[in-house]
Enzyme design. Sequence first.
Site, PDB file in Angstrom:
ATOM      1  N   GLN A 221       0.864  -1.176   0.000  1.00  0.00           N
ATOM      2  CA  GLN A 221       0.000   0.000   0.000  1.00  0.00           C
ATOM      3  C   GLN A 221       0.906   1.234   0.000  1.00  0.00           C
ATOM      4  O   GLN A 221       1.459   1.609   1.032  1.00  0.00           O
ATOM      5  CB  GLN A 221      -0.902  -0.010   1.230  1.00  0.00           C
ATOM      6  N   ALA A 262     -11.212   2.394   5.096  1.00  0.00           N
ATOM      7  CA  ALA A 262     -10.241   1.561   4.384  1.00  0.00           C
ATOM      8  C   ALA A 262      -9.559   2.332   3.258  1.00  0.00           C
ATOM      9  O   ALA A 262      -9.881   3.493   2.976  1.00  0.00           O
ATOM     10  CB  ALA A 262     -10.933   0.316   3.843  1.00  0.00           C
ATOM     11  N   HIS A 263      -8.627   1.645   2.586  1.00  0.00           N
ATOM     12  CA  HIS A 263      -7.797   2.298   1.564  1.00  0.00           C
ATOM     13  C   HIS A 263      -8.622   2.813   0.384  1.00  0.00           C
ATOM     14  O   HIS A 263      -9.602   2.214  -0.035  1.00  0.00           O
ATOM     15  CB  HIS A 263      -6.694   1.361   1.073  1.00  0.00           C
ATOM     16  N   ASN A 264      -8.221   3.970  -0.096  1.00  0.00           N
ATOM     17  CA  ASN A 264      -8.786   4.633  -1.277  1.00  0.00           C
ATOM     18  C   ASN A 264     -10.230   5.089  -1.109  1.00  0.00           C
ATOM     19  O   ASN A 264     -10.891   5.460  -2.082  1.00  0.00           O
ATOM     20  CB  ASN A 264      -8.681   3.737  -2.516  1.00  0.00           C
ATOM     21  N   SER A 282     -12.197   1.820  -1.467  1.00  0.00           N
ATOM     22  CA  SER A 282     -12.544   2.504  -2.720  1.00  0.00           C
ATOM     23  C   SER A 282     -13.985   2.997  -2.790  1.00  0.00           C
ATOM     24  O   SER A 282     -14.477   3.336  -3.863  1.00  0.00           O
ATOM     25  CB  SER A 282     -12.244   1.605  -3.926  1.00  0.00           C
TER      26      SER A 282
END
Length: 368
Positions: A221, A262-264, A282
């Site tokens: 990441q 969470a990521h993005n 996302s």
Amino acid sequence: MPAPESVGRGNPAHGRRLRSLVRLPFMTLTAAQLAEHLKGEVVGDASTPLTGFAAADLARPGDLTFAEKDTYFAAAEASAASAILVSGPFTSATKVIIRVANARIAAARVLPLFFPPDAPVAGIHPTATVAATAGIDPSAQIGPGCVIGDGVRIGARTVLLGGNHIGRDSQLGDDVRLFPNVVIYPRTHIGHRVAIHAGTVIGSDGYGYVFDQGQHRKILQVGNVVIHDDVEIGANSAIDRAALGSTVIGAGTKIDNLVHVAHNVVFGRHCLIMGQAGFAGSTQLGDYCVIASQSGIAGHLKLGRQVTVGGKSGVMRDVADKETVLGFPAVPDKQAKRQWIGIQKLPEMLLRLRELEKQVEELKAKRA
């Protein structure tokens, strides 16, 4: 993404005037002064001195309290408070009234006058560790046990209260406040007037793995987190950095305790995220979304502007602008309420079904 320096800083002159006002020891404001500050009107003795703000049941002489409803006003009028902040046609023969357009908003604006935050104590605590390449504004406060990495930039009047770790090349704007044990991973960008409460982690690894030859292989990441101006993040929350690009928290968004992003994920401006909510990777939220407590939002979804998600909901599909969804899986609120009413009727319906089955069996027996 823009560095904190590119984001607006408000009106510093107003900030200086307000700080000079609230620093006065044993500050007393008259009802007239408060009404002027709130763009309201005084009914009664405008020279009445006010020295504090309290709920009606705790108020003492000299305190201001507030009331929005008839029952609250009755309690406020019976209290020891000297004045009551109201919206609406309330009147009193015994209390000074400060009438405003919205009493709750006015209360939020009054509280900082009577309970001002501690002013930064400029300087770096001797137990802090600061990299030689870090740049710290002289007005910033770096508390005990802090670690400031290479290339970090910390803006004016920013406060790190203690035990904070700021990863390399991170940027913190002006008037940021990090409560104890907040951890900022490398390359995080934080705008102006951001508050992050104790134990929160910004920029930890996103949860990314791929199944390869019988094992889960980690996908590095390598993105970052960008937090825009006027954001507040509660205690013990976690906002993961992006796999690529940035996880983004929009300006003015307020995040409660124990939230996972969470990521993005990308939040729009002025969203309200309540406790124990979780957002898979996302997902995108438009401006002014409200996500109630213990809700979960699946990954790669788009929630439009002004979406409301009810408590304990599980969102598994995109949600259009201004739509309200409830339940698990979440559906439009009217549909969810019909389902709940139907479920409540199931025991009665089951009894009726059994009675109908019994009657059918009896008819069959008679024909036989």
